[in-house]
Write a protein that holds these residues in place. Structure first.
Motif, mmCIF file in Angstrom:
data_model
loop_
_atom_site.group_PDB
_atom_site.id
_atom_site.type_symbol
_atom_site.label_atom_id
_atom_site.label_comp_id
_atom_site.label_asym_id
_atom_site.label_seq_id
_atom_site.Cartn_x
_atom_site.Cartn_y
_atom_site.Cartn_z
ATOM 1 N N GLY A 138 -7.579 -0.700 -1.881
ATOM 2 C CA GLY A 138 -7.073 -0.176 -0.616
ATOM 3 C C GLY A 138 -5.551 -0.187 -0.577
ATOM 4 O O GLY A 138 -4.921 0.812 -0.231
ATOM 5 N N TYR A 183 -7.438 4.396 2.041
ATOM 6 C CA TYR A 183 -6.957 3.018 2.178
ATOM 7 C C TYR A 183 -7.744 2.240 3.243
ATOM 8 O O TYR A 183 -8.240 1.148 2.967
ATOM 9 C CB TYR A 183 -5.446 3.046 2.464
ATOM 10 C CG TYR A 183 -4.917 2.131 3.528
ATOM 11 C CD1 TYR A 183 -4.875 0.759 3.327
ATOM 12 C CD2 TYR A 183 -4.423 2.639 4.726
ATOM 13 C CE1 TYR A 183 -4.370 -0.084 4.316
ATOM 14 C CE2 TYR A 183 -3.922 1.809 5.706
ATOM 15 C CZ TYR A 183 -3.903 0.447 5.507
ATOM 16 O OH TYR A 183 -3.417 -0.369 6.480
ATOM 17 N N TYR A 240 -10.604 -0.754 3.007
ATOM 18 C CA TYR A 240 -10.455 -1.998 3.764
ATOM 19 C C TYR A 240 -11.761 -2.359 4.483
ATOM 20 O O TYR A 240 -12.070 -3.535 4.656
ATOM 21 C CB TYR A 240 -9.304 -1.888 4.782
ATOM 22 C CG TYR A 240 -8.054 -2.620 4.344
ATOM 23 C CD1 TYR A 240 -7.300 -2.171 3.271
ATOM 24 C CD2 TYR A 240 -7.614 -3.764 5.009
ATOM 25 C CE1 TYR A 240 -6.154 -2.836 2.862
ATOM 26 C CE2 TYR A 240 -6.466 -4.438 4.606
ATOM 27 C CZ TYR A 240 -5.745 -3.976 3.543
ATOM 28 O OH TYR A 240 -4.615 -4.650 3.144
#
Lengths: 10, 212
Positions: free
Chosen positions: B8, B158, B162
């Motif tokens: 991420g 990203y 996460y």
């Protein structure tokens, strides 16, 4: 939830 | 640190550099929303104020400084150095529509009623919607250049990565951060439509075009 306020993520 | 979070972060850094390199090498900010970049700069400045009083790791500190400096540099390139190429006519999303709700949400949802915690919550909520001016601009002009699409894909990936990191951390260490998780899910959902177009068009060698 205690770990949440540590903010160790970006 | 786990593989999902590392991937991420790598994706996040990649997105930031794709954008900076694109503007620098083409000497142009065409198709890029300066308003989104201002919002991201506010996000990083609000969230990383803890640089001055809490040390997590060298990795965290370096990344925080990197995000703050890269976003400031991006805003500088768009509004000063390559201002003539900036497509302000199409960058018309009203940023108060995301700033005010993020601030209100921060006052409702936070881990403690301190200035830094409120700023942290505010930055989490604002980050979730900071890309809206850019997505609005793509819809308005009806298309995005391929490098802009790569930037959006890396930036969207990203937070999606996460989410996997949060699932992993919940099961391995019992870590659960409801504010970040809820905002992160909203953030990822906002990119879903774009992800679909990216996979069906850009990856097949075509330009990203939005239907009118």
């Amino acid at each position: 939830v205690s770990a949440a306020a540590a903010h160790d993520e970006l | 640190m786990n593989l999902f979070r590392l991937m991420g972060d790598v994706s996040h850094v990649l997105a930031v550099f794709i954008l900076l390199a694109k503007i620098w090498r083409t000497r142009s900010a065409a198709g890029i929303s300066g308003r989104s970049q201002i919002l991201f700069t506010i996000v990083y400045l609000a969230r990383y104020m803890d640089l001055f009083f809490s040390f997590i790791s060298l990795y965290n500190t370096v990344m925080k400084l990197l995000f703050i400096s890269a976003s400031c540099a991006t805003v500088y390139l768009i509004y000063f150095k390559f201002r003539a190429t900036y497509d302000g006519n199409h960058d018309t999303f009203r940023i108060e529509f995301v700033l005010v709700p993020s601030l209100l949400l921060a006052f409702i949802f936070h881990y403690s009623m301190s200035f830094f915690e409120l700023a942290w919550s505010f930055s989490i909520f604002l980050e979730a919607v900071a890309i809206l001016p850019q997505l609005f601009m793509v819809t308005k002009t009806g298309e995005a250049e391929n490098i802009t699409s790569h930037y959006l894909f890396a930036l969207g990936s990203y937070r999606a990565l996460y989410i996997l990191n949060w699932i992993y951390r919940y099961y391995t260490e019992g870590h659960f951060d409801p504010i970040a998780v809820c905002a992160g899910i909203v953030q990822t959902i906002l990119y879903c439509d774009f992800f679909y177009l990216y996979v069906t068009k850009v990856l097949q060698g075509r330009k990203l075009q939005v239907l009118p």
